[in-house]
Design a protein around this motif. Sequence first.
Motif, PDB file in Angstrom:
ATOM      1  N   PRO A 162       0.639  -1.454   0.499  1.00  0.00           N
ATOM      2  CA  PRO A 162       0.030   0.153  -0.072  1.00  0.00           C
ATOM      3  C   PRO A 162       0.641   0.999  -0.007  1.00  0.00           C
ATOM      4  CG  PRO A 162      -1.003  -1.475   1.069  1.00  0.00           C
ATOM      5  CD  PRO A 162       0.271  -2.078   0.563  1.00  0.00           C
ATOM      6  N   ALA A 163       1.819   1.448   0.733  1.00  0.00           N
ATOM      7  CA  ALA A 163       2.881   2.362   0.632  1.00  0.00           C
ATOM      8  C   ALA A 163       3.044   2.447  -0.755  1.00  0.00           C
ATOM      9  CB  ALA A 163       3.524   2.202   2.268  1.00  0.00           C
ATOM     10  N   GLU A 164       4.135   1.582  -1.204  1.00  0.00           N
ATOM     11  CA  GLU A 164       4.508   2.313  -2.304  1.00  0.00           C
ATOM     12  C   GLU A 164       4.060   2.224  -3.746  1.00  0.00           C
ATOM     13  OE1 GLU A 164       8.146  -1.355  -2.186  1.00  0.00           O
ATOM     14  OE2 GLU A 164       5.757  -2.338  -2.827  1.00  0.00           O
ATOM     15  N   ALA A 165       2.310   1.234  -3.911  1.00  0.00           N
ATOM     16  CA  ALA A 165       1.317   2.083  -4.277  1.00  0.00           C
ATOM     17  C   ALA A 165       1.541   3.344  -4.440  1.00  0.00           C
ATOM     18  CB  ALA A 165       0.092   1.072  -4.036  1.00  0.00           C
ATOM     19  N   GLY A 166       1.086   4.292  -2.944  1.00  0.00           N
ATOM     20  CA  GLY A 166       0.131   5.637  -2.680  1.00  0.00           C
ATOM     21  C   GLY A 166       1.730   6.136  -3.851  1.00  0.00           C
ATOM     22  N   ALA A 167       2.961   5.784  -2.788  1.00  0.00           N
ATOM     23  CA  ALA A 167       4.121   6.410  -3.693  1.00  0.00           C
ATOM     24  C   ALA A 167       4.054   6.895  -5.398  1.00  0.00           C
ATOM     25  CB  ALA A 167       5.459   6.478  -3.000  1.00  0.00           C
ATOM     26  N   ALA A 206       5.854  14.422  -6.382  1.00  0.00           N
ATOM     27  CA  ALA A 206       6.172  12.535  -5.984  1.00  0.00           C
ATOM     28  C   ALA A 206       7.575  12.220  -5.586  1.00  0.00           C
ATOM     29  CB  ALA A 206       6.108  12.609  -8.087  1.00  0.00           C
ATOM     30  N   ILE A 207       8.285  13.014  -5.221  1.00  0.00           N
ATOM     31  CA  ILE A 207       9.924  12.560  -4.268  1.00  0.00           C
ATOM     32  C   ILE A 207       9.088  13.209  -3.473  1.00  0.00           C
ATOM     33  CG2 ILE A 207      11.949  14.251  -4.334  1.00  0.00           C
ATOM     34  CD1 ILE A 207      12.183  15.120  -6.977  1.00  0.00           C
ATOM     35  N   PHE A 208       8.503  14.396  -2.931  1.00  0.00           N
ATOM     36  CA  PHE A 208       8.152  14.329  -1.501  1.00  0.00           C
ATOM     37  C   PHE A 208       7.648  13.398  -1.016  1.00  0.00           C
ATOM     38  CE2 PHE A 208       5.855  15.843   2.008  1.00  0.00           C
ATOM     39  CZ  PHE A 208       5.871  16.375   2.857  1.00  0.00           C
ATOM     40  N   LEU A 209       6.322  12.917  -1.187  1.00  0.00           N
ATOM     41  CA  LEU A 209       5.289  11.667  -0.998  1.00  0.00           C
ATOM     42  C   LEU A 209       6.301  10.233  -0.643  1.00  0.00           C
ATOM     43  CD1 LEU A 209       2.472  10.497   0.015  1.00  0.00           C
ATOM     44  CD2 LEU A 209       1.827  10.274  -2.105  1.00  0.00           C
ATOM     45  N   SER A 210       7.011  10.314  -2.277  1.00  0.00           N
ATOM     46  CA  SER A 210       7.784   8.915  -2.272  1.00  0.00           C
ATOM     47  C   SER A 210       8.950   8.969  -1.503  1.00  0.00           C
ATOM     48  CB  SER A 210       8.553   9.016  -3.814  1.00  0.00           C
ATOM     49  OG  SER A 210       9.184   9.441  -4.085  1.00  0.00           O
ATOM     50  N   LEU A 265       7.356   7.038   1.902  1.00  0.00           N
ATOM     51  CA  LEU A 265       6.243   6.364   2.077  1.00  0.00           C
ATOM     52  C   LEU A 265       7.092   5.173   1.432  1.00  0.00           C
ATOM     53  CD1 LEU A 265       2.367   7.491   0.679  1.00  0.00           C
ATOM     54  CD2 LEU A 265       3.835   6.495   3.376  1.00  0.00           C
ATOM     55  N   ALA A 266       8.131   5.576   0.245  1.00  0.00           N
ATOM     56  CA  ALA A 266       8.953   4.242  -0.778  1.00  0.00           C
ATOM     57  C   ALA A 266      10.597   4.935  -1.255  1.00  0.00           C
ATOM     58  CB  ALA A 266       8.279   3.972  -1.823  1.00  0.00           C
ATOM     59  N   PRO A 267      11.181   5.537  -0.096  1.00  0.00           N
ATOM     60  CA  PRO A 267      12.525   6.304  -0.650  1.00  0.00           C
ATOM     61  C   PRO A 267      13.419   4.403  -1.318  1.00  0.00           C
ATOM     62  CG  PRO A 267      12.228   5.788   2.391  1.00  0.00           C
ATOM     63  CD  PRO A 267      10.870   4.955   1.591  1.00  0.00           C
ATOM     64  N   HIS A 268      13.173   3.882  -1.619  1.00  0.00           N
ATOM     65  CA  HIS A 268      13.621   2.785  -2.481  1.00  0.00           C
ATOM     66  C   HIS A 268      13.380   2.965  -3.759  1.00  0.00           C
ATOM     67  CE1 HIS A 268      10.868   0.217  -0.993  1.00  0.00           C
ATOM     68  NE2 HIS A 268      10.679  -0.212  -1.949  1.00  0.00           N
ATOM     69  N   MET A 281      12.400   5.576  -4.695  1.00  0.00           N
ATOM     70  CA  MET A 281      12.380   7.451  -5.187  1.00  0.00           C
ATOM     71  C   MET A 281      13.106   7.409  -6.250  1.00  0.00           C
ATOM     72  SD  MET A 281      13.899   9.980  -3.284  1.00  0.00           S
ATOM     73  CE  MET A 281      13.450   9.382  -1.219  1.00  0.00           C
ATOM     74  N   GLY A 282      13.739   6.673  -7.033  1.00  0.00           N
ATOM     75  CA  GLY A 282      14.611   7.255  -8.341  1.00  0.00           C
ATOM     76  C   GLY A 282      13.896   6.936  -9.378  1.00  0.00           C
ATOM     77  N   ALA A 283      12.958   5.766  -9.451  1.00  0.00           N
ATOM     78  CA  ALA A 283      12.251   5.441 -10.523  1.00  0.00           C
ATOM     79  C   ALA A 283      10.642   6.060 -10.551  1.00  0.00           C
ATOM     80  CB  ALA A 283      11.881   4.104 -10.565  1.00  0.00           C
ATOM     81  N   ILE A 284      10.026   6.217  -9.801  1.00  0.00           N
ATOM     82  CA  ILE A 284       9.256   7.644  -9.082  1.00  0.00           C
ATOM     83  C   ILE A 284       9.647   8.715  -9.781  1.00  0.00           C
ATOM     84  CG2 ILE A 284       7.663   8.379  -7.615  1.00  0.00           C
ATOM     85  CD1 ILE A 284       7.489   5.848  -6.315  1.00  0.00           C
ATOM     86  N   ALA A 285      10.894   9.731  -9.394  1.00  0.00           N
ATOM     87  CA  ALA A 285      10.950  10.395 -10.266  1.00  0.00           C
ATOM     88  C   ALA A 285      11.613  10.488 -11.105  1.00  0.00           C
ATOM     89  CB  ALA A 285      12.409  11.040  -9.129  1.00  0.00           C
TER      90      ALA A 285
END
Length: 454
Positions: free
Chosen positions: A197-202, A214-218, A221-224, A226-230
Motif C-alpha cells: 500500500p505505501a509503495e502503491a501510494g508513492a 512525487a519526490i516528497f511523497l516517495s 512512503l517508499a524511499p527505495h 524514489m529514483g524510478a518514481i522521480a
Amino acid sequence: MNSVRLTFSKLKTLVPLKTKVMQTKRFVTVFGVLALLFSLQFIGGGFEALAAGDVAGGGFLDNASKGLDMFWNFTGFANAHYTNFIMIGVGLFFIFLAIKYDYEPLLLVPIGTGILLGNIPFLEGYQVGLYEEGSVLNYLYFGVQQGVYPPLIFLGIGAMTDFSSLISNPKLMILGAAAQVGIFATFWGASVMGFSPAEAGAIGIIGGADGPTAIFLSSKLAPHLMGAIAIAAYSYMALVPVIQPPIMRLIIPKHERLIKMKPPRAVSKTEKVMFPIIGLLLTLFISPSALPLLGMLFFGNLLKESGVTERLADTARNAMINIVTILLGITVGASTQAMRWVADPDTGEMINKGFLSVDSIKIFALGAVSFMVATAGGLLFARLMNVFLKGDNKINPLIGAAGVSAVPDSARVVQHEGLKSDPNNHLLMHAMAPNVSGVIGSAVAAGILLAFLM
C-alpha cells in the motif's frame, strides 16, 4: 602591385598552417601529460622496488606490473557492467531531448547529467558515491531523502504563479480536481501489480504529473523506489507535448474544440492577497499532511501579491528555485544506479535495489497509464460540465487537459491545440486556472495518501 598580392596570398596560406602546427603541439602536449599520468603507477611501483633494492629476479618489472594492475582496478573500465552503459545511454537521451527538442531542459539536463554521474563505476569505500556516507553527493542527496527540496520548489512556484484566472472563474478548479483521478487509478493499479500500500501510494502520485510532489511523497512512503518514481514523473512531465494532444483530439470532437470562452473578469488586488491566505487555511485544514508543500506554495504567492516583499519574491522565483532545481535534478539523476545490491534485513539475501529492475519497468508503465488517465479525466469532466452550462458560460473542453500539474506546459499544449482548431481562439489564460488548481489538487492528494499510508 602583383608582388603585394603574391605576398598577401602567401600570408593567407601561412596563417592556417601556423594554426594547425600550434593545434598539433597542443594535442601532443595534452596527450603526453595524460600518458605520463597513466604511467605513474607503473613507474611508481617499479621505482619503489628499486629503492628497496629488489631489482634482482625481475622485482622492478613485477612491482611495476602490480602497480599498473592496481591502477587498472581503480578505473571505471575495470568495474563497469553492461547495465551502467544502458543507464548512461538513458542519461544521454534525456540530455538530447532537452537540447534538441527543448523538452523541460531545466529539469532534463540536470537529471541526465546526474544519471551519468550515478552510473560511473567505482570501487566503494572512498566516499565518492551517492549512497556512501560522508560523500559530497550523499550530503546533497539528504535534501531529497528528507523532503527538503520539494517545499522550496513549491515556494518558488508560488512566487511566480498568478492565480487571477482561477480567482475569476472558481468553477474551473473542479477540473484540477477531476484530473487527479489518475493518482487514485494508479494507486489501484500498483496494488494489483503486487506493490505494498505505501509503495502503491508513492507510485500513484505520478498521475498528478508533479515531480516535486512525487519526490516528497516517495521520500516518506517508499524511499527505495524514489529514483524510478522521480524519473518517471519528470519524464512524463517533459513529454506533455507528445502525450496529451492525441488524447485531446480523440476525446474532444471538432465542434467542441471551437467553443470560445468569454474573457476572465479583472481581479482586484484585495482578492489576490486574500486568496493565498484563504487557500492556505482551507486546504491545510482538509489535508494537514500537505503542510510542507501547500504552506510554502501559498506563502510564496503571498510574497508575490502582497506588494511589500518583492525582493523576497524575486529571490524565491529566481535564484533560490534555480539553485534547488540544480541540486534536485543532479541528485535524483545520480540516485539511478543501474545495479545496487543490498542485503535484505530479514533474510540476509542480496537483492537488487538499483534502477534497472522489474519494479522500475512496472513503475514506468503505470506512470504512462496514469498520465493518460489523468488527461482523459480532466477532458471528460469538462464535457460533463458543459451539459449543465448554458450560452457563453460553456467552457472549451480542451482546458480540462490542463488539470494535470505540469505547469505551465499543459496550459501551453491547450493553447496550441485550440489555435490549431481556430487561429483566433486563445485558451492560455483559461487553461491556467485548472493548471494551477491541479498543483493544489495533487498536493492535497499527496497529503491524504500520506495520512492514510504512512
